[in-house]
Write a protein that holds these residues in place. Structure first.
Motif, short mmCIF file in Angstrom:
data_model
loop_
_atom_site.label_atom_id
_atom_site.label_comp_id
_atom_site.label_asym_id
_atom_site.label_seq_id
_atom_site.Cartn_x
_atom_site.Cartn_y
_atom_site.Cartn_z
N ILE A 1 5.17 -3.05 -1.31
CA ILE A 1 6.76 -3.28 -1.88
C ILE A 1 7.89 -3.23 -0.57
N VAL A 2 8.53 -4.13 -0.25
CA VAL A 2 10.02 -3.93 1.28
C VAL A 2 10.62 -3.68 1.10
N GLY A 3 11.29 -2.83 0.74
CA GLY A 3 12.71 -1.89 0.83
C GLY A 3 12.22 -0.94 -0.88
N SER A 4 13.48 0.24 -0.48
CA SER A 4 13.38 1.15 -1.71
C SER A 4 14.49 1.22 -2.31
N GLY A 5 15.32 0.81 -3.16
CA GLY A 5 16.37 0.12 -3.25
C GLY A 5 16.02 0.54 -5.06
N PRO A 6 16.57 0.22 -5.83
CA PRO A 6 16.49 0.32 -7.08
C PRO A 6 15.12 -1.10 -7.52
N SER A 7 15.72 -1.98 -7.22
CA SER A 7 14.36 -3.12 -7.83
C SER A 7 13.37 -2.76 -7.08
N GLY A 8 13.28 -1.83 -5.86
CA GLY A 8 11.79 -1.80 -5.51
C GLY A 8 10.70 -0.87 -5.92
N ILE A 9 12.33 0.61 -6.24
CA ILE A 9 11.94 1.50 -7.03
C ILE A 9 10.79 0.97 -8.33
N ALA A 10 11.40 0.43 -8.44
CA ALA A 10 11.25 0.54 -10.38
C ALA A 10 9.65 -0.48 -10.03
N ALA A 11 9.30 -1.73 -8.96
CA ALA A 11 8.38 -2.43 -8.99
C ALA A 11 7.54 -1.27 -9.14
N ALA A 12 7.67 -0.03 -7.74
CA ALA A 12 6.74 0.71 -7.89
C ALA A 12 5.93 1.70 -9.20
N THR A 13 7.20 1.75 -9.95
CA THR A 13 6.83 2.44 -10.49
C THR A 13 6.49 2.07 -12.12
#
Lengths: 478, 409
Positions: free
Chosen positions: B10-22
């Motif tokens: 995942i490229v980018g650790s903003g809300p959408s990136g964190i959510a995708a990882a979650t």
């Protein structure tokens, strides 16, 4: 070589602060001349009124290394351009300076311009650029499929290249410093007196004395000439506005796209930059003011319109930067370079848009002019060969520090500038004097976000090192 | 899995990136890494210290940093790699990344681009005048004040009246800096009207119908000149200029890659499952719809992560057909910009868009002769307009016709 003024100013009357040569003006020409004289063994001082080199005309140009194919045959400008071109290609590798070998196409956009192409080829051949050829519309389309179908044909000039317009002059000054030269920023020459042996130049930071003065003050050239003699020319600043497009637009062209020139201007150019952007400009606007170059919306929108007309794909791409520069044109076409007999003064004036290419050639010409006009004035000595300064590589087509890994993180994400690169530019022989100088040395904050991501970090890294500072501490206030 | 360094990058650790990882983690995909080019995770919220986050996800207002901490607690084992910049995206799940030790190439089975958005800066807006220091964006301002504890100016002017413009005002107030004015090109402020009250309470005048005609001087900012509807021109002394809002997607990686971009906007084309033209690459969040609320991005990221998990488990039917979505002027962008059609039966999707100017009227979505959506909507710029549950019948649709989104006067 710390720019510590107080210590030096106190001793300025002492013998050791008498210089062989004082160069006024730290543009690309002043830097190249300082290098030339320092390498020849002359004790050379550069005085610059700005906080860093390239504070005037030299900071805003199109960064093209010209062959001189369209320069007036027999002119001093042509001779200096061609000598400068040759020397740059000889020395650039030693200093890690890039060359982007794009070649150029002079494109005809109507029948009238098409009819002029023959003449352009003839002139190029007369100027010794014998590999210049006319190409057909079909060949043009093959080479530049992005151009509008209004393009009718072109002249190809294969050895027009693109260089780094800021690292090159900095490298010249750094090498000069390694050869014993010195420089002073924020030092504006306001007066001068010649005592038959030495010039004593008055500045806001004390007096500087030198045997030979070389005036390289660009847009201020005629005013500084007054110190020695009535100027034989008048500076008529010509403003050029430019647009830098996002790197995404870089691949829209392969070569430098030049227009068929008129007698006044080279016209609007489309070129890649070594930094991987696409550059569109300049405009050519006469103005009286010598110092202030504003961008204005109407002219920029006009540029965009002409850019889109030439290169339709351009309309989708974002603008990264806008800037305006002032070219020190005079009423004459050619450079105004001459030595005043008996007064130890050389004026280097009217270096309009070709200065970046010609600077090294101008420096050689001025050295010759100096030793012919004032034989024995300067005891040139062949000292040890000065070390080559190795410049940070900022060109996109070469390996950058972030790719090789310098142990520090990327701070500026648009331009991939590492923390170590920023810190290095604040130290060394010629550290950045202001934020503009830091930007030109590293590319930091020069990208598409204009500092959205990195400017606060850059402010932290430059704390106490730039004037004016980017910010003051809030510690204790919040 | 040979040849792949990770299941998902995942490229980018903003809300959408964190959510995708979650969502991926919850679905059992554990070999995930989030690359963050900054030295801290969190994206824009990490330096947004006003309570405009959390309402949808946690049902209470929180500041950006608190929001990010709360999100990370939901995926405590996901690996973040900071100071890691993705410099190129290639075919076959390939990425070039730069760390302190240089660049190297890695491969992932799937890549999710969650690279966020930024504000359009001075130069992209072609603002006339000189180029002194002290000109920045809200994002930069927040980092100066909150992250670096630095004070860039004492009396700035804020350009724009979007929600983020009032965030700039909030940030300045926190540092004890009083702006000279806010200026807006249009006749009304872009944020909800009560926001103007906040400015008024702080004694900050808002000039509407105002356009900057000059910036002075060469080195340090001294003043700007504006043209307003009421007066010919007006000089505002100031030492700073904050360009706020006018978000653009930070799509430089996608733009330099093989991914198909939507014409004009140059935003990567995505379908309703956030899959780009390369089935191994998703693009989500404010990079593709600049800019929605952090909460909205988080919820979108959860859906993306769940979809990618199914994709990697081989639970999705392959070889679907696609249908273009086109829109008329007045719409900034739609998400998705292309629809993946189910082979048989019905395709259902949500369609979000932003308008360029305020619009009050009928929004119609049609495909060929079929009207898929037809409702009166009040649309304001910078807000996400969501059309839920658009339905397309695969068997009856004329596949040569695009889905068309129209604002009807």
């Amino acid at each position: 070589m710390e720019p510590d003024f107080t210590e030096k100013d106190k001793s300025s009357t002492r013998q050791r602060d008498r210089w062989d040569v004082i160069v006024i003006g730290g543009g690309v020409v002043g830097c190249a001349i300082t290098r030339r004289f320092a390498l020849a063994g002359a004790k050379t001082l550069l005085l610059e009124r700005g906080k860093d080199i390239l504070s005037g005309a030299s900071k805003a140009n199109s960064a093209i290394l010209h062959t001189g194919f369209d320069a007036p045959p027999g002119s001093l400008e042509l001779a200096c351009m061609q000598a400068g071109y040759r020397e740059y290609l000889e020395i650039h590798k030693h200093m890690n300076l890039p060359v982007l070998k794009t070649g150029a196409l002079v494109v005809a956009w109507n029948e009238e311009q098409l009819a002029q192409l023959d003449g352009i080829v003839d002139k190029a051949h007369e100027n010794g650029i014998t590999d210049t050829v006319q190409i057909s519309r079909n060949d043009l389309v093959k080479r530049e499929p992005g151009l509008s179908n209004m393009a009718l044909g072109a002249v190809e000039v294969p050895r027009e290249y693109v260089i780094d317009p800021w690292s090159a002059p900095l490298a010249y000054l750094k090498q000069a410093v390694r050869a014993g030269a010195d420089y002073k920023f924020s030092t504006e020459v306001t007066s001068g007196e010649f005592d038959g042996e030495f010039w004593h130049l008055g500045t806001g930071r004390g007096q500087f004395s030198g045997r030979l003065v070389i005036n390289c003050t660009g847009n201020n050239g005629d005013n500084i000439e007054q110190i020695c003699r009535p100027p034989t020319f008048e500076i008529r600043p010509r403003k050029g506005q430019f647009l830098v497009y996002d790197k995404s637009a870089n691949a829209l062209i392969n070569s430098i796209i030049l227009p068929v020139p008129t007698s006044i201007t080279k016209g609007v150019v489309l070129t890649k930059t070594v930094f991987g952007n696409l550059l569109l400009g300049p405009t050519a606007e006469e103005q009286a003011d010598r110092n202030v170059a504003r961008v204005d919306r109407e002219m920029l929108e006009g540029l965009i319109k002409s850019g889109n007309a030439m290169l339709p794909g351009l309309c989708e791409h974002a603008v990264t930067a806008t800037y305006a520069g002032l070219r020190p044109a005079t009423q004459f076409k050619d450079y105004q370079i001459d030595a005043e007999a008996g007064k130890n003064w050389i004026g280097v004036n009217g270096i309009r848009s070709t200065g970046l290419t010609a600077s090294l050639g101008i420096a050689a010409h001025v050295e010759r002019l100096g030793s012919e006009t004032y034989p024995g004035l300067i005891a040139f000595k062949s000292g040890p060969v000065a070390e080559w300064p190795v410049m940070p590589m900022l060109a996109e087509h070469e390996k950058r520090a972030y790719q090789l890994g310098d142990g520090t993180e990327i701070v500026c994400h648009c331009e991939h500038v590492t923390r170590a690169e920023i810190l290095a530019a604040l130290e060394g022989e010629v550290p950045a004097g202001d934020l503009g100088g830091l930007r030109r040395r590293t590319r930091v904050m020069m990208g598409r976000c204009n500092g959205f991501y990195c400017s606060a970090k850059v402010a932290e890294l430059t704390r106490g090192k730039l004037a004016p500072p980017m910010a003051t501490d809030t510690e204790g206030q919040l | 899995m040979s040849g792949f360094d990770h299941d998902v990058v995942i490229v980018g650790s903003g809300p959408s990136g964190i959510a995708a990882a979650t969502a991926l983690w919850r679905a059992g995909i554990k070999d995930i890494v989030i690359y963050e080019r900054e030295d801290q995770i969190g994206g824009i919220p990490r330096h947004t210290h006003h309570p405009s986050f959390g309402l949808l996800v946690f049902k209470r207002p929180m500041t950006g940093p608190k929001f990010i901490r709360a999100l990370v607690r939901r995926c405590p084992d996901v690996r973040f790699e900071t100071n890691t910049t993705v410099t190129a995206l290639g075919l076959g799940g390939e990425l070039e990344i730069a760390t302190v030790s240089g660049t190297r190439t890695i491969r992932a089975r799937h890549i999710i681009l969650a690279t966020g958005a930024r504000e359009a800066p001075r130069h992209a807006r072609l603002v006339p005048g000189l180029r002194p220091q002290g000109i920045m964006t809200t994002g930069a301002l927040q980092q100066f004040i909150y992250s670096s504890k630095l004070r860039p100016f004492e009396r700035p002017v804020i350009v724009g009246t979007e929600l983020v413009s009032f965030s700039a005002l909030w940030t300045l107030r926190h540092a004890g800096i009083k702006p000279a004015a806010m200026i807006e090109e249009n006749s009304r402020i872009t944020a909800y009207r009560p926001a103007a009250l906040f400015a008024r309470l702080l004694g900050v005048p808002i000039h509407d119908n105002a356009k900057i005609t000059n910036i002075d001087e060469i080195e340090t900012l001294k003043q700007i000149t504006i043209d307003t509807a009421s007066r010919e021109s007006m000089i505002i002394p100031c030492d700073g200029l904050i360009f706020s809002g006018s978000f653009v997607g930070e799509n430089s990686i996608a733009a330099a890659s093989h991914l198909t971009l939507n014409p004009r906007s140059r935003i990567p084309q995505v379908d309703q499952n956030w899959i780009t033209s390369d089935p191994a690459v998703s693009a989500i969040g404010n990079a593709i719809h600049p800019a929605d609320m952090g909460d909205q991005c988080y919820l979108e990221g959860l859906k993306t992560g769940a979809y990618v998990a199914k994709l990697l488990a081989g639970k999705l039917a392959p070889a679907a057909e696609f249908m273009r979505i086109q829109h008329n002027a007045g719409i900034k962008m739609t998400t998705p910009s292309i629809v993946r059609l189910e082979k048989t039966g019905e395709t259902r999707f949500d369609l979000a868009f932003h308008v360029t100017d305020a619009f009050n009227g009928t929004v119609r979505v049609s495909q060929g002769k079929d009207v898929l959506y037809h409702k009166t909507r009040h649309c304001l710029p910078t807000r996400r307009i969501m059309l839920k549950n658009i339905r397309l019948q695969s068997c009856t649709a004329d596949k040569d016709q695009p889905v068309s989104v129209l604002l009807m006067g």
